[in-house]
Design a protein around this motif. Structure first.
Motif: not given
Length: 267
Positions: A102-107
């Motif tokens: 989720q962090i990878q996707e949002k950043l």
């Protein structure tokens, strides 16, 4: 090394102060991003690093970005971060419950390490479980591990899902310990001690017991047996604990924390 810390609450500053204490980063290379005006002013007075209140291009000049905002605040900062993050930067998240994907996707950024510290990190005596995205190379992982170890000790986990268990066991663990200590102090007060005497008896007992666990060449069962002589006072207390299901209740509580951590990570 240049480091940016986004969110400078207790845990973010525990990391910052540990880095400075062990000379892992210079103050002029430590960027502290804190949106609270009062908190920002206090940090400036402490002179713990370069303090700013907004996410801007200056973050892109650092080697490591530590995300220590509250999980619910991530949605309000990820867009600004996405605009300034650079391809080679490592992101270390100490936000509870937000998975790497989720962090990878949002950043829009693959180089993410996720960690779960606990509050004794503020004294340099924490324990942190951490894991990393497959895109993070071993050299970067070792550098971040070295930084984490400034706050205490760490353990690397191949399986990210085990961070939910870390959250339940050591992340939340200090609260369980305080709960037991509080109950023992309350018992002392009920037996006639005033607050300060009861607290001293219990806290010093806990401190001594901790050191025995770490230094005595005995298992926990052997340590218990050494105190609980047959037919004695300790045995009476342990029997009451067993009859009340204390151990089972503690285990059930820790598993409930694990379940809740998993729920939170799934949104």
């Amino acid at each position: 090394m240049k480091i940016a810390i986004v969110g400078c609450g207790n845990m973010g500053m525990a990391f910052a102060k540990s880095f400075l204490q062990y000379d892992l980063v210079k103050k002029e290379n430590l960027l502290l991003i804190e949106k609270s005006a009062d908190r920002s002013e206090a940090l400036k007075n402490e002179k713990a690093g370069i303090v700013v209140d907004t996410i801007g291009p200056h973050i892109g000049e650092t080697d490591l970005i530590i995300l220590s905002v509250k999980p619910q605040d991530f949605n309000s900062v990820h867009k600004a971060l996405r605009d300034v993050i650079q391809p080679a930067q490592i992101v270390l998240s100490i936000m509870a419950g937000i998975p790497i994907a989720q962090i990878q996707e949002k950043l829009g950024h693959p180089l993410v390490i996720r960690a779960m510290p606990n509050t004794p990190a503020m004294l340099g005596m924490g324990i942190t479980g951490f894991t990393a995205a497959k895109e993070v190379d071993s050299s970067s992982l070792r550098r971040v591990e070295n930084l984490i170890n400034a706050t205490g000790r760490s353990i690397f986990l191949e399986d990210e899902s085990m961070l939910d268990a870390v959250t339940a066991l050591s992340g939340s663990g200090p609260a369980y310990f305080y709960y037991v200590v509080k109950a023992m102090i309350d018992a002392g007060k009920q037996m006639g001690f005033d607050d300060s005497v009861s607290a001293l008896l219990v806290k010093q007992t806990m401190l001594g017991a901790y050191h025995l666990i770490n230094t005595a060449d005995k298992s926990l069962d052997e340590l218990i047996k050494a105190v609980a002589s047959k037919g004695g006072t300790t045995e009476a207390a342990l029997r009451a604990f067993e009859n009340g299901g204390l151990a089972d209740t503690l285990v059930a509580g820790i598993k409930a924390a694990q379940t809740r951590s998993t729920e939170l990570s799934k949104g």
